[in-house]
Write a protein that holds these residues in place. Structure first.
Motif, PDB file in Angstrom:
ATOM      1  N   ASP A 117      -2.647  -6.824 -14.892  1.00 22.64           N
ATOM      2  CA  ASP A 117      -3.566  -6.786 -16.032  1.00 22.64           C
ATOM      3  C   ASP A 117      -4.576  -5.654 -15.900  1.00 22.64           C
ATOM      4  OD1 ASP A 117      -2.355  -8.923 -17.304  1.00 22.64           O
ATOM      5  OD2 ASP A 117      -3.703 -10.418 -16.412  1.00 22.64           O
ATOM      6  N   GLY A 118      -5.027  -5.393 -14.698  1.00 20.68           N
ATOM      7  CA  GLY A 118      -5.976  -4.318 -14.473  1.00 20.68           C
ATOM      8  C   GLY A 118      -5.329  -3.009 -14.078  1.00 20.68           C
ATOM      9  N   VAL A 119      -3.997  -2.973 -14.066  1.00 19.67           N
ATOM     10  CA  VAL A 119      -3.227  -1.803 -13.627  1.00 19.67           C
ATOM     11  C   VAL A 119      -3.800  -1.273 -12.310  1.00 19.67           C
ATOM     12  CG1 VAL A 119      -2.102   0.325 -14.401  1.00 19.67           C
ATOM     13  CG2 VAL A 119      -2.960  -1.281 -16.092  1.00 19.67           C
ATOM     14  N   LEU A 120      -3.912  -2.175 -11.343  1.00 19.71           N
ATOM     15  CA  LEU A 120      -4.506  -1.836 -10.055  1.00 19.71           C
ATOM     16  C   LEU A 120      -3.513  -1.121  -9.163  1.00 19.71           C
ATOM     17  CD1 LEU A 120      -6.370  -5.167  -9.189  1.00 19.71           C
ATOM     18  CD2 LEU A 120      -7.364  -3.087 -10.144  1.00 19.71           C
ATOM     19  N   ARG A 121      -4.001  -0.176  -8.368  1.00 22.01           N
ATOM     20  CA  ARG A 121      -3.210   0.337  -7.259  1.00 22.01           C
ATOM     21  C   ARG A 121      -3.019  -0.806  -6.274  1.00 22.01           C
ATOM     22  NH1 ARG A 121      -3.762   5.881  -5.871  1.00 22.01           N
ATOM     23  NH2 ARG A 121      -2.823   5.354  -3.862  1.00 22.01           N
ATOM     24  N   THR A 122      -1.806  -0.984  -5.769  1.00 22.66           N
ATOM     25  CA  THR A 122      -1.542  -2.096  -4.858  1.00 22.66           C
ATOM     26  C   THR A 122      -0.800  -1.621  -3.619  1.00 22.66           C
ATOM     27  OG1 THR A 122       0.538  -2.648  -5.990  1.00 22.66           O
ATOM     28  CG2 THR A 122      -1.447  -3.818  -6.703  1.00 22.66           C
ATOM     29  N   SER A 123      -1.128  -2.259  -2.504  1.00 31.24           N
ATOM     30  CA  SER A 123      -0.355  -2.149  -1.268  1.00 31.24           C
ATOM     31  C   SER A 123      -0.026  -3.569  -0.845  1.00 31.24           C
ATOM     32  CB  SER A 123      -1.156  -1.450  -0.165  1.00 31.24           C
ATOM     33  OG  SER A 123      -1.522  -0.151  -0.548  1.00 31.24           O
ATOM     34  N   MET A 124       1.240  -3.850  -0.630  1.00 24.95           N
ATOM     35  CA  MET A 124       1.686  -5.203  -0.310  1.00 24.95           C
ATOM     36  C   MET A 124       2.538  -5.183   0.950  1.00 24.95           C
ATOM     37  SD  MET A 124       0.829  -7.537  -2.701  1.00 24.95           S
ATOM     38  CE  MET A 124      -0.520  -7.162  -3.827  1.00 24.95           C
TER      39      MET A 124
END
Length: 483
Positions: free
Chosen positions: A247-254
């Protein structure tokens, strides 16, 4: 060590804006070796979460504009302080997580190294200057901090999972809110005090402890000021967080779950393979996403490998990690013991044989005997699910093709191990393995200078190395006309 004195020195409040503040409620932190309560920690709520993000956002512009060398010096000081306080950090990790003290000391060195590595990387953030193909414009790119970061860490490596995220975030010029697992919050709270002592400015790093991760995460993840989410934990939770981050178009590291295959090819040095299998499987009590989960051993090597592995496993000393002679500690809680028990029982019901171990010993705490299974059928749950415990299931294979096919038959792809004397053979196997990392003739491969991460359901992005810093940087392009 006087553990009571140590525990009395560990702050137990929410770390917001450079200060520890009390919460209305608290929760118990227990020693998994005994079940005893060792501390009560503040149970943060949504108000605390908003305040933590407010502090991170307020500190953001000044930290981003701080000269790289100064940020580097602070990180270097943090590295030195962690080592100076190494005995404290090691004891805290063992008390709240259970791993043997020797391994906790190893995590201190490993965890601290992320601050030294990224201190050295801080001054090496580079852009580029090129000429457009038409010759009319100049193309300038620069790297800038992505912005406020929300970091969620697991319980199994209470120090290193935090430093692996905070090191590159601070080096890049980002501020952060970090939320440790409720099972092991003390190490992270002690790290907050250490970072403050190292000179990290107020608000640059904030820490929320809570029994309700979803509730405290919600106001942070839905705030438009947040620009980056980094998470280490289960694939199930990672998928849920990715949906929220969308929803926030966040950069992610998983960095998510694993089901690491351990391949012993037909020409492998069996003694070396057994020596590597011990840390690959039993380090951290088997509670590691990189832990060897499935052993695929060539028929020509399986009898020798199995007998020598059983002998090595029977040499492990199970007990309280605070006792120096202990080499295998407890699992984290009763649920972990129940899961391992279920997986072993399922395998045995389907035809596997227990060569050593099996079952929980009659003693206080959350222990499970180190176990080796053989004749494990292909449909056993222990080969499909992440064990997260001291169980080594062995499957006999007839060749490299079969071993690689079985290794790749998983939704996960974090770590794989391969043993062979033939460098060409092992490289060809490694190239075909669907895994973000491959350990070749070694049982331990994690290193702050190397990119850590997986493929498929094991995650997105990389931590450590140069790639780990890029996860916290945005690329900005300037098109410059010289006309």
């Amino acid at each position: 060590m006087d553990t009571e004195s140590l525990l009395a020195r560990v702050p137990v409040g929410q770390f917001i804006g450079g200060r520890f503040r009390p919460s209305r409620d608290t929760f118990a932190v227990r020693n998994p070796a005994s079940g005893a309560v060792i501390a009560r920690v503040g149970d943060g709520d949504q108000e605390d979460a908003r305040a933590a993000l407010d502090a991170a956002c307020a500190a953001g512009p000044a930290w981003a504009s701080t000269e790289p060398r100064h940020r580097a010096e602070i990180l270097r000081r943090a590295f030195e302080l962690i080592l100076e306080r190494g005995d404290d950090f090691a004891a805290l990790m063992t008390l709240e997580m259970g791993k043997p003290l020797a391994e906790s000391r190893g995590e201190v060195a490993y965890g601290a190294e992320f601050f030294r590595w990224f201190a050295e990387e801080t001054c090496r953030v580079e852009g580029r200057w090129t000429t457009a193909p038409s010759g009319s414009n100049r193309l300038l790119t620069m790297k800038q901090p992505v912005g406020p970061v929300y970091a969620i860490t697991p319980w199994n490596f209470p120090l290193a999972m935090g430093t692996r995220k905070l090191g590159p975030a601070l080096a890049a010029g980002c501020t952060a809110v970090i939320k440790p697992a409720q099972l092991t919050p003390l190490t992270m709270l002690y790290l907050m005090a250490t970072l403050r002592d190292a000179g990290v400015p107020d608000g640059v790093v904030n820490c929320i402890t809570s029994t309700d991760s979803g509730a405290v995460s919600a106001p942070i993840l839905t705030d438009p000021r947040l620009r980056k989410l980094t998470f280490t934990g289960s694939t199930e939770v990672g998928r849920a967080l990715l949906r929220q981050a969308a929803d926030g178009v966040l950069r992610t590291s998983m960095e998510l779950g694993g089901n690491a295959p351990f391949l012993v090819l037909g020409d492998a040095d069996v003694d070396a393979a057994v020596a590597g299998a011990m840390p690959a499987k039993f380090r951290n009590n088997g509670e590691a996403c990189t832990a060897a989960n499935r052993f695929y051993v060539h028929r020509d090597r399986v009898d020798e490998f199995t007998s020598k592995l059983v002998a090595a496993v029977e040499g492990l000393v199970v007990g309280d990690g605070m006792v120096e002679t202990t080499t295998l500690g407890p699992l984290i809680d009763d649920a972990a013991v129940a899961k391992v028990t279920r997986l072993v029982d399922d395998a045995v019901a389907k035809g596997a044989r227990v060569l050593t171990g099996g079952g929980a010993p009659e003693r206080p705490g959350h222990f499970y005997r180190p176990t080796v299974l053989t004749d494990v059928p292909r449909d056993a749950d222990v080969l499909r699910e992440e064990i997260f415990g001291p169980v080594a299931p062995i499957v006999t294979v007839d060749g490299d093709e079969e071993a690689i096919a079985l290794a790749n038959d998983s939704e996960f792809g974090l770590m794989a191990y391969v043993y062979s004397r033939d460098i060409g053979r092992v490289v060809r196997a490694a190239e075909r393995l669907e895994s973000g990392m491959v350990a070749v003739n070694t049982g331990v491969v994690s290193n702050p200078a190397a990119p850590f991460g997986g493929v498929k359901a094991s995650g997105l992005g990389r931590e450590g190395s140069h790639e780990g810093l890029d996860e916290y940087l945005e690329t900005k392009y300037l098109g410059i006309s010289l006309e």
